[in-house]
Structure formats: C-alpha cells, structure tokens
Scaffold this active site. Structure first.
Site, PDB file in Angstrom:
ATOM      1  N   LYS A  80      55.247  43.036  40.241  1.00  0.00           N
ATOM      2  CA  LYS A  80      54.255  41.984  40.461  1.00  0.00           C
ATOM      3  C   LYS A  80      54.751  40.717  39.761  1.00  0.00           C
ATOM      4  O   LYS A  80      55.332  40.797  38.671  1.00  0.00           O
ATOM      5  CB  LYS A  80      52.917  42.441  39.876  1.00  0.00           C
ATOM      6  CG  LYS A  80      51.741  41.522  40.127  1.00  0.00           C
ATOM      7  CD  LYS A  80      50.443  42.155  39.605  1.00  0.00           C
ATOM      8  CE  LYS A  80      49.216  41.306  39.890  1.00  0.00           C
ATOM      9  NZ  LYS A  80      47.964  41.973  39.458  1.00  0.00           N
ATOM     10  N   SER A 155      44.395  42.336  42.970  1.00  0.00           N
ATOM     11  CA  SER A 155      45.340  41.247  43.041  1.00  0.00           C
ATOM     12  C   SER A 155      46.788  41.698  43.208  1.00  0.00           C
ATOM     13  O   SER A 155      47.644  40.887  43.564  1.00  0.00           O
ATOM     14  CB  SER A 155      45.225  40.386  41.786  1.00  0.00           C
ATOM     15  OG  SER A 155      45.603  41.142  40.640  1.00  0.00           O
ATOM     16  N   SER A 179      42.819  45.870  40.017  1.00  0.00           N
ATOM     17  CA  SER A 179      43.902  45.303  40.825  1.00  0.00           C
ATOM     18  C   SER A 179      45.076  46.225  41.144  1.00  0.00           C
ATOM     19  O   SER A 179      45.966  45.830  41.893  1.00  0.00           O
ATOM     20  CB  SER A 179      44.435  44.040  40.161  1.00  0.00           C
ATOM     21  OG  SER A 179      43.544  42.991  40.398  1.00  0.00           O
TER      22      SER A 179
HETATM   23  N1  GLN Z   1      39.098  41.751  41.436  1.00  0.00           N
HETATM   24  C1  GLN Z   1      39.014  41.588  40.012  1.00  0.00           C
HETATM   25  C2  GLN Z   1      39.014  40.133  39.665  1.00  0.00           C
HETATM   26  O1  GLN Z   1      39.071  39.361  40.558  1.00  0.00           O
HETATM   27  C3  GLN Z   1      40.126  42.334  39.341  1.00  0.00           C
HETATM   28  C4  GLN Z   1      41.382  41.571  39.211  1.00  0.00           C
HETATM   29  C5  GLN Z   1      42.435  42.304  38.452  1.00  0.00           C
HETATM   30  O2  GLN Z   1      42.320  43.488  38.142  1.00  0.00           O
HETATM   31  N2  GLN Z   1      43.492  41.584  38.107  1.00  0.00           N
HETATM   32  O3  GLN Z   1      38.955  39.754  38.540  1.00  0.00           O
END
Ligand code: GLN
Length: 497
Positions: A80, A155, A179
C-alpha cells in the site's frame, strides 16, 4: 507452465529452491501479469521493475551459491502506498505527497524483503487511508476485479484488487477502521488485521496512531500466515514503541481442528438495517460450516458496538488531524510556489495538496479537539472505547472467536454512494475491533447468488490470539472452497512461468 497466479507463496518459494524455475522468471511473470491486468484493475500506483529484478537476481544468486532460501524467496509482493520503500515514492495517493521519495524502508516492508520476497511496487488507496472505496485516491480509482464497474473497497483497495486479480501473491495493507478486512471481503481474498502492535508501524504514514495496524492480503489463509511469520520475525521493533514481540510460527497450528472450540455470533447484527440478503445468507452459511467443522456456535453480545461508529469518527479524525499537521508545505511533498509568506505557503499547500475527504477529516479533528468541545466529544469517545474493550473482554471469556460480516454489502458501483456519512455507517462491523485493539480477518465464503460477487465473513479474536484466529480462518476456508481463487476475467492473463 501455467500462470504464477495458480501457485501459493510456499509453492513459489519451494519451486525456486528446487530449481523448477528462477526468482527472475517469477518476477518477469508477475511483471507480465501486471502489464496484462492492471489496465483493468488500476491497482498499482508505481511498478518497481528495477527493484523487483534486483531482488530476484539476489535470490537466484543465493540459490546458485547453494544457500538455504528464506521462506518467501521470490514471492511477488506489493505494498500500500502509505509504506516507505527506498527507491519508490510514498504518495498516500495524495497530491500532497506526490513528489515524496521514501527516505527509508518501513519495517513491515523490510521484513518481507528479509524473508526473500520480490517487491513489485506500490498500490493505490484512499487518500491518506481515509475511506472505504479507493475512489478518493488523488490519482485514479481502482476497479474491483470481479466487476470493474465496481469499487474494490478501501482504503487498501489497491492491495485487495492486486491480489484478487492475481497480479501479486501477497500484498500489505493498513487497517485503522476496516481498511484491510472490508476490501478483502469485497474482492474475494483473505485480509488480516493483526492485533494492534503485532506489526511495526515504523515507516508507515500515520493516520490514527492508536488504531493503525499493518496486515497482509493473500488468496489463501496459508499465504497470510506465512506473511505473518515474516512480519513478526525479529519481534519488537525498537523504532515503534507500541510494537510487541509477536514472533512465532503462524503455520504451526493452521490446520488444527476447531472441534469443541467456541465461535460467537451476535444475532442482532444479522438483523441490522442495511445488511444485504446475500451477506446475511453467507454469514449463516459460514456459521453452519464452522459448526460442521466441530465448533460450538454460541450467542454473545457486544452491547456498546452500536456506539462504535460515533466513537471512531471522533477518535480517528482527532488523531488524523494531529498526524497530518506535519504536511505543512515546508517539510514534505507538495509546496505551493510563489508565496509571499510562510503562512501563505503552508495554507495554500494544504488547500491544494489535500483532497476533499482529507480536508473534511482534519477540519473535524481540529474542531473536536478545540477547547470547550474536547470534553464533550473526545473524552466521551475515549470512555466509549473503554466500554467497547470491556464488552470484548467479556465475550472472549465465553468464545475463542466472533463471527460477523466485514461489510454490510457486496461491492457497489463507483460513485453509487457519495454521502460521506453513508460510507461511515458501513464501517459498523470493522471499527470496534480497532477500537479494542483485537485481531480480525476476512475470509471469502461464497459468491452471492444474485450478484455473483464475492462475500466474505469476518472472524475476530482477542488481542494476541492471531495464531488461533488463523486456525479458525483456515477451517472456514477449507469448508468454503474459495481458496486460491483469482477473479475469473483476470485469471491466467499473462504471467506464465
Ligand atoms: N473506512 C474507515 C475510514 O474511512 C477505515 C479506514 C481505514 O481503516 N484506513 O476511516
């Protein structure tokens, strides 16, 4: 030979050790697959061809010298783009960091390299990991390999999509509120969020430091366990004070029986509004399969989970606001040209460097931490955090793992959900696990009968029970027979060894 996408990580390493093929051949096969498939998925932000070929050459040299090869020798992996890797940019899919060259290599990345893996490049994500679609990348969206009109989740959407399309064998993502697990569920791959602290955060761009955790994606639980071995090898990382010594052999108990062990279910969660019928059916199927494998299914309750979204969307923006203050237009990345004053440079660099969601989170965090407001929200959210953690502690006295969805729906079409609040609400099944610092994993269960899209089930375990969680995940995988699946329209496209 078939495409390298049919092989597990262990099979690739064993094939190289046996002289069936070289690491360079595997790297070239992976480059070829990325070339043939990434136009469809758009999972990669950068392909690190030179680094890949250099690492593979190193592995081939070790083989030629008769050395014992490390466990991930020649296995194509990707990261990532919030993880530093020397020789690549680390952009966090943001204009703010578009020109930023990694100044060093993150511990999690280095540990995979130390285990012999071949680094194929950097993967797309929601900007600074804020989101659950990967559509907020400043560069381009990533497509779900099962239907390219749909989101891969986020994400870590690039990581999930690259693995689901067979472009790499293993990818790393980060999970602050789901994410890793949510995109794994939407893309039909395995994605694990280890216990908070199990994997070092050193060199990973911070979002919410008390919640962030790095973890692996793979098409098999075994590949994820193998990655966990590498990620925890060496134990505590002195560059991350919150990292713990979680070094152990995660393969050792992978195929143990779950006979007589207890899996918790929360019936009310399956009646929640907004839960797709396909996801509900898949979860019932998963519970039945675990019962067939000998598990006792026990009803448990996490009464404060209902407040987890409210708590997370206070805590996470506050931490993000604090962490992202360093992107000031002076020290890192994007710098607005021709500014009269330092204040103007900082202000305009931030105005033009950050996208809408990144701004929204930071403004929210700034407000929530302001005097007079702090007690009402931040302090209250910390108290809810304590209650959620206590709920889990109670539940894990009764059961070894808890089964629930990772996402209330299957993958949706790009742009179909544009209201940020609606996206936040969809995090209901994942964020309590981060709040409590436990471990969690999403395992593909089936394809939805109507949609034909993959549906995952999430298993959560207590902190530091990562190896036990993998045993449950493996039992579920064995029963569901989705192991090793590459999304059909990408399988075998390029990548022949
Ligand atoms: N969907 C969650 C957010 O928008 C989780 C994001 C993540 O785990 N980086 O914060």
């Amino acid at each position: 030979m078939p495409s390298f996408d049919t092989l597990s990580a262990a099979q690739i390493a064993a094939g190289i050790a046996a002289g069936d093929f070289s690491a360079t051949e595997v790297a070239r096969a992976a480059l070829d697959a990325i070339d043939a498939r990434d136009d469809g998925t758009r999972a990669f932000l950068q392909v690190s061809e030179d680094l890949a070929l250099a690492a593979a050459a190193q592995t081939d040299k070790a083989y030629a010298a008769g050395d014992t090869l490390p466990p991930l020798a020649g296995v194509p992996v990707a990261f990532k783009d919030n993880m530093n890797l020397l020789g690549t940019r680390t952009t966090c899919a943001s204009r703010m960091l578009e020109p930023y060259q990694s100044a060093y290599t993150a511990t999690c990345v280095q540990r995979l390299l130390d285990a012999g893996a071949t680094p194929m490049g950097k993967l797309n994500m929601d900007e600074f990991a804020f989101g659950s679609t990967t559509d907020s990348s400043a560069f381009h969206p990533t497509n779900n390999p099962w239907d390219t009109a749909r989101v891969p989740g986020g994400s870590s959407g690039g990581s999930a999509a690259a693995v689901a399309a067979g472009e790499v064998t293993i990818a790393l993502g980060s999970d602050t509120g789901g994410s890793i697990r949510q995109p794994a569920s939407l893309c039909g791959v395995v994605g694990m969020k280890p216990t908070y602290g199990a994997v070092s955060r050193y060199g990973v761009v911070a979002f919410g430091s008390s919640l962030d955790q790095v973890g692996p994606f793979g098409r098999r639980v075994e590949d994820v366990a193998l990655a966990m071995n590498a990620l925890t090898a060496g134990g505590h990382d002195r560059f991350d004070s919150t990292s713990q010594n979680c070094e152990q052999d995660y393969l050792a108990h992978l195929n143990d029986s779950i006979e007589g062990r207890a899996v918790g279910v929360i019936p009310a969660l399956l009646e929640a509004e907004g839960l797709d019928a396909e996801v509900k059916a898949a979860l019932q199927q998963a519970a039945d399969r675990l019962a067939d494998a000998g598990a006792r299914i026990v009803e448990v309750d996490l009464p404060n989970m209902a407040n987890s979204i409210a708590a997370y969307y206070v805590l996470a923006p506050c931490e993000a606001f604090s962490n992202l203050a360093r992107f000031d237009g002076v020290r890192y990345g994007y710098q607005e040209p021709d500014c009269a004053t330092l204040a103007e440079q900082s202000s305009l660099s931030r105005a033009h460097g950050f996208g809408a969601e990144a701004k929204r989170r930071q403004m929210l965090g700034a407000y929530l931490l302001s005097s007079g407001v702090y007690d009402k929200y931040y302090l209250a959210a910390q108290k809810v955090r304590t209650l959620i953690t206590a709920d889990y502690q109670r539940a894990f006295q009764q059961v070894d793992a808890i089964l629930m969805p990772a996402s209330p729906t299957v993958a949706w079409e790009h742009g179909a959900i544009s209201d940020p609040a609606a996206l936040y609400l969809a995090d209901i099944y994942t964020i309590s696990n981060n709040i409590a610092g436990n471990c969690g994993i999403s395992v593909p269960v089936c394809l939805g009968e109507q949609s034909g899209l993959p549906v995952g089930a999430q298993l959560q375990g207590p902190a530091f029970a990562d190896a036990s969680l993998l045993t449950f995940a493996r039992a579920l995988e064995r029963a569901c027979q989705m192991e090793g699946t590459v999304a059909p329209s990408f399988a075998g496209k390029g990548g022949e060894l």
